[in-house]
Every structure is written in structure tokens, then in C-alpha cells.
Design a protein around this motif. Structure first.
Motif, PDB file in Angstrom:
ATOM      1  N   SER A 152       1.323 -15.874  -5.988  1.00 19.32           N
ATOM      2  CA  SER A 152       0.263 -15.639  -5.002  1.00 19.32           C
ATOM      3  C   SER A 152       0.885 -15.426  -3.632  1.00 19.32           C
ATOM      4  N   GLY A 153       0.542 -14.297  -2.996  1.00 19.21           N
ATOM      5  CA  GLY A 153       1.018 -14.061  -1.632  1.00 19.21           C
ATOM      6  C   GLY A 153       0.413 -15.029  -0.638  1.00 19.21           C
ATOM      7  N   HIS A 154      -0.701 -15.631  -1.007  1.00  9.12           N
ATOM      8  CA  HIS A 154      -1.374 -16.595  -0.137  1.00  9.12           C
ATOM      9  C   HIS A 154      -0.737 -17.976  -0.226  1.00  9.12           C
ATOM     10  N   ASP A 155      -0.278 -18.373  -1.415  1.00 10.68           N
ATOM     11  CA  ASP A 155       0.151 -19.756  -1.634  1.00 10.68           C
ATOM     12  C   ASP A 155       1.632 -19.958  -1.934  1.00 10.68           C
ATOM     13  N   ASP A 156       2.329 -18.922  -2.392  1.00 13.86           N
ATOM     14  CA  ASP A 156       3.665 -19.121  -2.944  1.00 13.86           C
ATOM     15  C   ASP A 156       4.811 -18.591  -2.094  1.00 13.86           C
ATOM     16  N   LEU A 157       4.547 -18.240  -0.841  1.00 18.10           N
ATOM     17  CA  LEU A 157       5.602 -17.657  -0.007  1.00 18.10           C
ATOM     18  C   LEU A 157       5.945 -18.540   1.188  1.00 18.10           C
ATOM     19  N   THR A 158       5.863 -19.838   0.989  1.00 18.82           N
ATOM     20  CA  THR A 158       6.104 -20.774   2.097  1.00 18.82           C
ATOM     21  C   THR A 158       7.564 -20.801   2.545  1.00 18.82           C
ATOM     22  N   ASP A 159       8.468 -20.282   1.721  1.00 24.16           N
ATOM     23  CA  ASP A 159       9.886 -20.241   2.097  1.00 24.16           C
ATOM     24  C   ASP A 159      10.200 -19.081   3.037  1.00 24.16           C
ATOM     25  N   TYR A 160       9.219 -18.212   3.260  1.00 23.48           N
ATOM     26  CA  TYR A 160       9.441 -17.023   4.087  1.00 23.48           C
ATOM     27  C   TYR A 160       8.703 -17.162   5.410  1.00 23.48           C
ATOM     28  N   SER A 161       9.271 -16.556   6.440  1.00 28.91           N
ATOM     29  CA  SER A 161       8.674 -16.610   7.769  1.00 28.91           C
ATOM     30  C   SER A 161       8.675 -15.222   8.385  1.00 28.91           C
ATOM     31  N   ASP A 162       7.528 -14.830   8.919  1.00 22.07           N
ATOM     32  CA  ASP A 162       7.398 -13.527   9.566  1.00 22.07           C
ATOM     33  C   ASP A 162       6.248 -13.629  10.562  1.00 22.07           C
ATOM     34  N   PRO A 163       6.479 -13.304  11.824  1.00 21.43           N
ATOM     35  CA  PRO A 163       5.400 -13.430  12.832  1.00 21.43           C
ATOM     36  C   PRO A 163       4.192 -12.563  12.505  1.00 21.43           C
ATOM     37  N   GLU A 164       4.371 -11.539  11.694  1.00 21.85           N
ATOM     38  CA  GLU A 164       3.266 -10.655  11.319  1.00 21.85           C
ATOM     39  C   GLU A 164       2.600 -11.090  10.011  1.00 21.85           C
ATOM     40  N   GLY A 165       3.074 -12.200   9.421  1.00 24.36           N
ATOM     41  CA  GLY A 165       2.545 -12.654   8.145  1.00 24.36           C
ATOM     42  C   GLY A 165       3.469 -12.268   7.004  1.00 24.36           C
ATOM     43  N   VAL A 166       3.357 -12.970   5.887  1.00 21.48           N
ATOM     44  CA  VAL A 166       4.282 -12.758   4.764  1.00 21.48           C
ATOM     45  C   VAL A 166       3.628 -12.075   3.563  1.00 21.48           C
ATOM     46  N   ASN A 167       2.309 -11.961   3.584  1.00 24.33           N
ATOM     47  CA  ASN A 167       1.615 -11.355   2.445  1.00 24.33           C
ATOM     48  C   ASN A 167       1.757  -9.833   2.485  1.00 24.33           C
ATOM     49  N   LYS A 168       1.311  -9.163   1.423  1.00 22.55           N
ATOM     50  CA  LYS A 168       1.333  -7.704   1.410  1.00 22.55           C
ATOM     51  C   LYS A 168       0.649  -7.157   2.671  1.00 22.55           C
ATOM     52  N   PRO A 169       1.163  -6.095   3.282  1.00 24.22           N
ATOM     53  CA  PRO A 169       2.147  -5.109   2.802  1.00 24.22           C
ATOM     54  C   PRO A 169       3.610  -5.491   3.029  1.00 24.22           C
ATOM     55  N   LYS A 170       3.881  -6.719   3.455  1.00 22.11           N
ATOM     56  CA  LYS A 170       5.273  -7.160   3.568  1.00 22.11           C
ATOM     57  C   LYS A 170       5.889  -7.241   2.160  1.00 22.11           C
ATOM     58  N   PRO A 171       7.202  -7.158   2.059  1.00 22.58           N
ATOM     59  CA  PRO A 171       7.852  -7.078   0.739  1.00 22.58           C
ATOM     60  C   PRO A 171       8.121  -8.418   0.073  1.00 22.58           C
ATOM     61  N   TYR A 172       7.819  -9.515   0.759  1.00 23.60           N
ATOM     62  CA  TYR A 172       8.333 -10.813   0.320  1.00 23.60           C
ATOM     63  C   TYR A 172       7.874 -11.221  -1.079  1.00 23.60           C
ATOM     64  N   ILE A 173       6.645 -10.911  -1.440  1.00 26.72           N
ATOM     65  CA  ILE A 173       6.156 -11.360  -2.752  1.00 26.72           C
ATOM     66  C   ILE A 173       6.933 -10.699  -3.883  1.00 26.72           C
ATOM     67  N   TYR A 174       7.318  -9.441  -3.705  1.00 26.04           N
ATOM     68  CA  TYR A 174       8.082  -8.762  -4.747  1.00 26.04           C
ATOM     69  C   TYR A 174       9.549  -9.165  -4.722  1.00 26.04           C
ATOM     70  N   LEU A 175      10.067  -9.439  -3.538  1.00 29.04           N
ATOM     71  CA  LEU A 175      11.431  -9.973  -3.451  1.00 29.04           C
ATOM     72  C   LEU A 175      11.505 -11.337  -4.141  1.00 29.04           C
ATOM     73  N   HIS A 176      10.475 -12.161  -3.934  1.00 30.05           N
ATOM     74  CA  HIS A 176      10.451 -13.496  -4.522  1.00 30.05           C
ATOM     75  C   HIS A 176      10.256 -13.414  -6.038  1.00 30.05           C
TER      76      HIS A 176
END
Length: 261
Positions: free
Chosen positions: A157-181
Motif C-alpha cells: 500500500s502506498g498509503h501505509d507501507d512506505l514509511t521508510d521513504y521521505s519526500d517533501p512532495e509525498g511518497v505515494n504514486k506518481p512517485k516511484p517508491y512503491i515500485y522500488l520497494h
């Protein structure tokens, strides 16, 4: 003799896919890709807006589809010039919960394709995942309702499972973090992952992560700009697993040649 020939062809195809194609994981979006939830989401947003004397326009529908709920709530607050985004979001989620609990229908063509993949994953050495911008409880509920929750190696979940990532614009899509994770948890490189998405937001996320990104639009996203996708497929209803993997492989190699890589 005929059975032996079929066996040999199957072995040759398996060897081709293992030796030639770079695909080790296939990761699905959920809302709009596996489950037909977009109408329910838009209905909940519409009721929330109507309570404030506004309605949901077609342009807003196109703009909001594929974005995370928190981003949509902020956009709505800015659009109508009133309301706390957190309150707007809480109200929308309450309306959506009512619809969600009734059970949302599958996008049958993609779910059937997923089941074909699941039947072949051991032979082809594939891993399967879900990476959705939605709340984890909603994702799990949708997958359970469709009886496909056990087919995946990773559910994110991009809402709940990306707590290890930090981005001032948010970490959910369209950011790449969920697919990197997802790639990290599946122990594969992002370049070895195929992402199946329905929206521009998801396509941008998958591409930014370095994944092979396949757009399979639905009726709400077919007018979006999906040109960033590696490949656009109208439906997965008739394509076999082997045809899909070979098509994606050839498309990726063509892209590499065009880019001089």
C-alpha cells in the motif's frame, strides 16, 4: 509422438523465456486494474462534494482517477475554496466504505490473466505482486473478495507501507517508491519487473522506478495520456502468458535499441 512434440515445444519456450526475457516479476495495480472500483470512488467523491454545494465534473473525474485519496482531497479543497482536506477525505472514505462493503466487481479480463500467470509462475520463475496507492485494508478486502489474495508474493500500500521513504512532495504514486520497494521485497531489480497499470499516475510511477510499464486502461482512464508506458494493451482477455512475456520482451529490446543502450 504429438504429445512429445508439444512437450518439446513447451520446454523450448520455457528455455527461451528464462534465457532471453529479463522479466522476473509482474506487479499489478489494484483499483481500476484488478477491481472495478473507480465508479465507487467517484460516487463517494461526488456525494462529498454535493454536501458542500458542488458536483463532480468530467474534467475532475479525469484529473482525479489514479491519484491517491489524500492528493484528491487537497485538490478538491483548493477547487471549491473551502473545507479541511482531512475532513473531506474522512467523509469520502465513509461513503466509499458503504459501497466497498457491498463488494466491488472484478476487471475480469485482467483477473483471468492474473490467474493464468499464477498457474505458470513456478515454471517461468516469476514472482507476483500488488502495488496500490490505496489504504492497505481496502486492498486486502478487495483481493479477498475476488479470492485472489493468495496469488501474490507481495502486497503493498502506498498509503501505509512506505514509511521508510521521505519526500517533501509525498511518497505515494506518481512517485516511484512503491515500485522500488516492491522490487526490493521481491529481491529483483526494477528493470526486471513488469508493472500493469490503468492510469497515467501509475504509469509515471512505474516508469520512474525503471520498470517495464504496461498500460491497460479502463473506461475512466482511456482518455488519459498513457504515452509514458512501455506498451499499451486494450485488454488482457485473449493474450497467453507466453505471448505477453514475448511481446513485452521484444518491446523492451526495441526501446533499448532506440535509446542506444
Amino acid at each position: 509422438m504429438a504429445k512429445l512434440l508439444i512437450l518439446l515445444i513447451g520446454l523450448c519456450m520455457t528455455n527461451f523465456l528464462h534465457s532471453k526475457q529479463p522479466i522476473k516479476a509482474i506487479i499489478f495495480d489494484c483499483d481500476g486494474t484488478l477491481v472495478d472500483s473507480e465508479e465507487a470512488h467517484l460516487s463517494a467523491w461526488r456525494r462529498t462534494l454535493q454536501n458542500r454545494g458542488h458536483d463532480l465534473t468530467l474534467d475532475q473525474c479525469l484529473l482525479y482517477t489514479g491519484k491517491s485519496a489524500s492528493v484528491i482531497a487537497k485538490l478538491i479543497s483548493e477547487s471549491i475554496g473551502e473545507g479541511d482536506p482531512n475532513e473531506i477525505l474522512a467523509e469520502k472514505r465513509a461513503y466509499y466504505k458503504e459501497l466497498h462493503e457491498q463488494g466491488l466487481p472484478p476487471i475480469k479480463a485482467t483477473v483471468d490473466f492474473l490467474k493464468r500467470l499464477a498457474n505458470e509462475k513456478e515454471r517461468l520463475g516469476l514472482k507476483l505482486g500488488v502495488a496500490s496507492a490505496a489504504v492497505k485494508s481496502e486492498i486486502l478486502s478487495n483481493l479477498k473478495h475476488l479470492e485472489i489474495e493468495d496469488l501474490f508474493d507481495v502486497i503493498l500500500s502506498g498509503h501505509d507501507d512506505l514509511t521508510d521513504y521521505s519526500d517533501p512532495e509525498g511518497v505515494n504514486k506518481p512517485k516511484p517508491y512503491i515500485y522500488l520497494h516492491a522490487a526490493k521485497l521481491l529481491n529483483v531489480s526494477p528493470t526486471e519487473c513488469v508493472v500493469i497499470e490503468d492510469s497515467a499516475t501509475g504509469v509515471i510511477s512505474g516508469k520512474a522506478a525503471g520498470c517495464i510499464t504496461i498500460a491497460v486502461p479502463n473506461r475512466f482512464t482511456e482518455m488519459q495520456d498513457l504515452s509514458a508506458a512501455t506498451l499499451k494493451i486494450e485488454s488482457l482477455s485473449t493474450i497467453s502468458v507466453e505471448e505477453f512475456l514475448e511481446t513485452v520482451f521484444l518491446q523492451k529490446k526495441q526501446g533499448e535499441l532506440s535509446n542506444g543502450t
